[in-house]
Design a protein around this motif. Structure first.
Motif, PDB file in Angstrom:
ATOM      1  N   LEU A   1       0.709  -1.145  -0.092  1.00 16.87           N
ATOM      2  CA  LEU A   1      -0.378   0.107  -0.104  1.00 16.87           C
ATOM      3  C   LEU A   1       0.481   1.278  -0.118  1.00 16.87           C
ATOM      4  N   PRO A   2       0.093   2.753  -0.222  1.00 23.77           N
ATOM      5  CA  PRO A   2       1.148   3.361  -0.492  1.00 23.77           C
ATOM      6  C   PRO A   2       0.850   4.029   0.794  1.00 23.77           C
ATOM      7  N   LEU A   3       2.058   4.740   0.883  1.00 27.92           N
ATOM      8  CA  LEU A   3       2.061   5.235   2.521  1.00 27.92           C
ATOM      9  C   LEU A   3       0.098   6.855   3.171  1.00 27.92           C
ATOM     10  N   GLY A   4       0.321   6.401   4.032  1.00 33.05           N
ATOM     11  CA  GLY A   4      -1.281   6.712   3.376  1.00 33.05           C
ATOM     12  C   GLY A   4      -2.637   6.434   4.077  1.00 33.05           C
ATOM     13  N   ALA A   5      -2.242   5.454   3.049  1.00 34.58           N
ATOM     14  CA  ALA A   5      -3.603   4.022   2.643  1.00 34.58           C
ATOM     15  C   ALA A   5      -3.893   3.908   4.367  1.00 34.58           C
ATOM     16  N   ASN A   6      -4.794   3.487   3.777  1.00 37.48           N
ATOM     17  CA  ASN A   6      -5.869   3.284   5.177  1.00 37.48           C
ATOM     18  C   ASN A   6      -6.531   1.775   5.242  1.00 37.48           C
ATOM     19  N   LEU A   7      -5.744   1.454   6.212  1.00 35.99           N
ATOM     20  CA  LEU A   7      -6.078   0.045   6.411  1.00 35.99           C
ATOM     21  C   LEU A   7      -6.833  -0.906   6.679  1.00 35.99           C
ATOM     22  N   CYS A   8      -7.992  -0.079   7.203  1.00 31.83           N
ATOM     23  CA  CYS A   8      -9.854  -0.681   7.193  1.00 31.83           C
ATOM     24  C   CYS A   8     -10.598  -0.716   6.147  1.00 31.83           C
ATOM     25  N   ARG A   9     -11.007  -1.936   5.261  1.00 37.30           N
ATOM     26  CA  ARG A   9     -11.016  -2.032   4.322  1.00 37.30           C
ATOM     27  C   ARG A   9     -12.862  -2.161   5.191  1.00 37.30           C
ATOM     28  N   ALA A  10     -13.476  -2.175   6.616  1.00 36.72           N
ATOM     29  CA  ALA A  10     -14.854  -2.205   6.775  1.00 36.72           C
ATOM     30  C   ALA A  10     -15.311  -0.967   7.164  1.00 36.72           C
ATOM     31  N   GLY A  11     -14.750  -0.253   7.286  1.00 36.33           N
ATOM     32  CA  GLY A  11     -15.124   1.121   7.754  1.00 36.33           C
ATOM     33  C   GLY A  11     -15.747   1.578   8.848  1.00 36.33           C
ATOM     34  N   GLU A  12     -15.161   0.561  10.081  1.00 33.06           N
ATOM     35  CA  GLU A  12     -15.752   0.376  11.505  1.00 33.06           C
ATOM     36  C   GLU A  12     -14.632   0.464  12.053  1.00 33.06           C
ATOM     37  N   GLY A  13     -14.913   1.203  13.334  1.00 36.39           N
ATOM     38  CA  GLY A  13     -14.328   1.608  14.117  1.00 36.39           C
ATOM     39  C   GLY A  13     -13.554   2.755  14.480  1.00 36.39           C
ATOM     40  N   VAL A  14     -12.578   3.191  15.684  1.00 29.70           N
ATOM     41  CA  VAL A  14     -12.370   4.490  15.989  1.00 29.70           C
ATOM     42  C   VAL A  14     -11.472   5.104  14.879  1.00 29.70           C
ATOM     43  N   PRO A  15     -11.591   5.925  14.009  1.00 30.90           N
ATOM     44  CA  PRO A  15     -10.230   6.218  13.283  1.00 30.90           C
ATOM     45  C   PRO A  15      -8.756   6.139  14.020  1.00 30.90           C
ATOM     46  N   LEU A  16      -8.047   5.725  13.448  1.00 23.90           N
ATOM     47  CA  LEU A  16      -6.447   5.821  14.124  1.00 23.90           C
ATOM     48  C   LEU A  16      -5.220   6.331  12.908  1.00 23.90           C
ATOM     49  N   VAL A  17      -4.494   6.452  13.184  1.00 25.82           N
ATOM     50  CA  VAL A  17      -3.941   7.415  12.419  1.00 25.82           C
ATOM     51  C   VAL A  17      -2.150   6.670  12.987  1.00 25.82           C
ATOM     52  N   VAL A  18      -1.644   6.417  12.453  1.00 25.59           N
ATOM     53  CA  VAL A  18      -0.037   5.527  13.605  1.00 25.59           C
ATOM     54  C   VAL A  18       0.981   6.569  12.180  1.00 25.59           C
ATOM     55  N   THR A  19       1.532   7.346  12.869  1.00 26.38           N
ATOM     56  CA  THR A  19       3.023   8.117  12.371  1.00 26.38           C
ATOM     57  C   THR A  19       4.247   6.708  13.024  1.00 26.38           C
ATOM     58  N   GLY A  20       5.203   6.820  12.196  1.00 28.17           N
ATOM     59  CA  GLY A  20       5.882   6.120  12.771  1.00 28.17           C
ATOM     60  C   GLY A  20       7.779   6.219  12.020  1.00 28.17           C
ATOM     61  N   SER A  21       9.029   5.832  12.814  1.00 31.76           N
ATOM     62  CA  SER A  21      10.306   5.548  11.854  1.00 31.76           C
ATOM     63  C   SER A  21      10.818   4.503  12.116  1.00 31.76           C
ATOM     64  N   VAL A  22      11.431   4.331  10.995  1.00 28.22           N
ATOM     65  CA  VAL A  22      12.402   3.238  11.562  1.00 28.22           C
ATOM     66  C   VAL A  22      13.940   3.391  11.570  1.00 28.22           C
ATOM     67  N   THR A  23      14.403   2.788  11.969  1.00 33.35           N
ATOM     68  CA  THR A  23      16.235   3.432  11.821  1.00 33.35           C
ATOM     69  C   THR A  23      17.107   1.944  13.081  1.00 33.35           C
ATOM     70  N   GLY A  24      18.783   2.245  12.140  1.00 30.65           N
ATOM     71  CA  GLY A  24      19.417   1.514  13.646  1.00 30.65           C
ATOM     72  C   GLY A  24      19.849   2.107  14.347  1.00 30.65           C
ATOM     73  N   CYS A  25      20.885   1.017  15.284  1.00 32.59           N
ATOM     74  CA  CYS A  25      20.755   1.476  16.100  1.00 32.59           C
ATOM     75  C   CYS A  25      21.343   2.815  16.877  1.00 32.59           C
ATOM     76  N   ASP A  26      21.899   3.264  15.943  1.00 36.63           N
ATOM     77  CA  ASP A  26      22.967   4.661  15.512  1.00 36.63           C
ATOM     78  C   ASP A  26      22.034   5.782  15.599  1.00 36.63           C
ATOM     79  N   GLY A  27      20.792   5.652  15.337  1.00 37.50           N
ATOM     80  CA  GLY A  27      19.637   6.175  14.677  1.00 37.50           C
ATOM     81  C   GLY A  27      20.265   6.413  13.510  1.00 37.50           C
TER      82      GLY A  27
END
Length: 289
Positions: free
Chosen positions: A116-142
C-alpha cells in the motif's frame, strides 16, 4: 495402561528406547529428540497414564492438526500459549539494548499482506474509531532506514483478525505493507484495535481454559520490519491503557513496547519508533570484504 509394562518397574520399554536413542547419530536433532523423550518417559513413570489418557493425548494432537489450515495456525497458537515461542525468541534475540524488543508474530500473521502507499487506510470494513499511526525505522545508531519494508496487521474493534473472521471482514482487512520514505518514516490510517481473548473454540484454547491459563491479550498492533543489512524485526506495540496489559496470554508485553494511544478530535493517534539491529552475517561480510 497399568504402570507395570513389560520390564522392571514398568520402565523396560522406555529404558530400551533410551539405549537406542543414545546410540543414534549425534547432532542437535538427535539431542532434542533424546531430551524430549527422556522427559516424556519420566512423566509416564511418575503419572502412570492409562491407555485412554494416551489416546486422549494423541487425539488432542490430531485435533490441533485438523484445526490448522491456510487461515488458522493452531500449532503456532499451541507454542505461543504455553510460552515456548517467547522462551525461544527471548534466548535467541541477540539485540542491543537500543533495539526494539521482538515479540512473536502470533497465529494470525499472513505473509501476503498487500503493498500500500504511505498514508493508505488499512480498514476495509469502515467500522471503528479512526486511528492515525506515524512511525520511523532507524538503526541502533539513529541512522534512518529508507526503503525499509514495514508489514502491519492487527485486530478489529471487536478484537478479531480477518483470517479468523472471514465471514464478517473483507479479505486483508487491517493488513498492509509499506515502504519507508527517504527519512525512514511511514504513516498510515486504520482503526483502534481492541483487546481480545485467544480463541477457545479449538483444542489449544480449550486445553488452556481447562487448566486455568489466561487467554487475554491487551490491544496491540503487529509490525514486521525488514531492511538490507539489518536483522528482521517482528514486534508489537501495546495499548498502555488496556486493562489486560499485565496478563498477556503470550507473555509478549515488554518495556519499550507500551504505546500511548492519544485521543484526538477525530479519533486516536499513535507514534511508533522501530529500531533495528545490524545483521551479524552482513556485518561480518562487509568487514571481511
Amino acid at each position: 495402561m497399568d504402570g507395570q509394562g513389560n520390564g522392571s518397574n514398568g520402565q523396560g520399554g522406555s529404558a530400551e528406547q533410551r539405549l537406542r536413542l543414545a546410540a543414534a547419530a549425534p547432532g542437535r536433532l538427535g539431542d532434542a529428540v533424546r531430551m524430549i523423550l527422556g522427559h516424556a518417559y519420566d512423566v509416564v513413570a511418575q503419572l502412570q497414564p492409562s491407555a485412554e489418557e494416551l489416546d486422549a493425548l494423541v487425539q488432542f494432537l490430531t485435533d490441533v492438526g485438523y484445526a490448522t489450515d491456510a487461515r488458522r495456525q493452531e500449532w503456532v497458537l499451541l507454542a505461543d500459549v504455553f510460552g515456548l515461542t517467547d522462551a525461544v525468541l527471548s534466548r535467541s534475540a541477540a539485540g542491543t539494548a537500543r533495539a526494539t524488543p521482538s515479540t512473536l508474530p502470533g497465529p494470525f500473521y499472513r505473509p501476503d499482506a498487500p503493498a500500500l502507499p504511505l498514508g493508505a487506510n488499512l480498514c476495509r470494513a469502515g467500522e471503528g474509531v479512526p486511528l492515525v499511526v506515524t512511525g520511523s525505522v532507524t538503526g541502533c545508531d539513529g541512522e534512518p532506514l529508507a526503503g525499509a519494508q514495514v508489514e502491519v496487521w492487527h485486530a478489529n474493534a471487536e478484537g478479531r483478525y480477518e483470517n479468523q473472521d472471514p465471514d464478517n471482514q473483507p479479505e486483508h482487512n487491517l493488513r498492509g505493507r509499506f515502504v519507508t520514505d527517504t527519512q525512514g518514516c511511514f504513516h498510515f490510517r486504520s482503526i483502534r484495535p481492541a483487546s481480545y481473548s485467544l480463541p477457545d473454540d479449538g483444542p489449544v484454547g480449550q486445553l488452556a481454559r481447562r487448566i486455568g491459563l489466561s487467554l487475554d491479550r491487551p490491544a496491540h498492533i503487529h509490525f514486521a520490519v525488514t531492511a538490507p543489512g539489518y536483522a528482521r524485526l517482528v514486534t508489537s506495540i501495546f495499548d498502555g491503557s488496556d486493562p489486560a496489559i499485565g496478563r498477556d496470554a503470550l507473555f509478549a508485553v515488554k518495556p519499550g513496547l507500551i504505546g500511548d494511544f492519544r485521543a484526538e478530535k477525530s479519533g486516536v493517534s499513535l507514534s511508533v519508533a522501530l529500531v533495528l539491529d545490524r545483521d551479524d552475517a552482513s556485518q561480518r561480510s562487509s568487514e571481511e570484504g
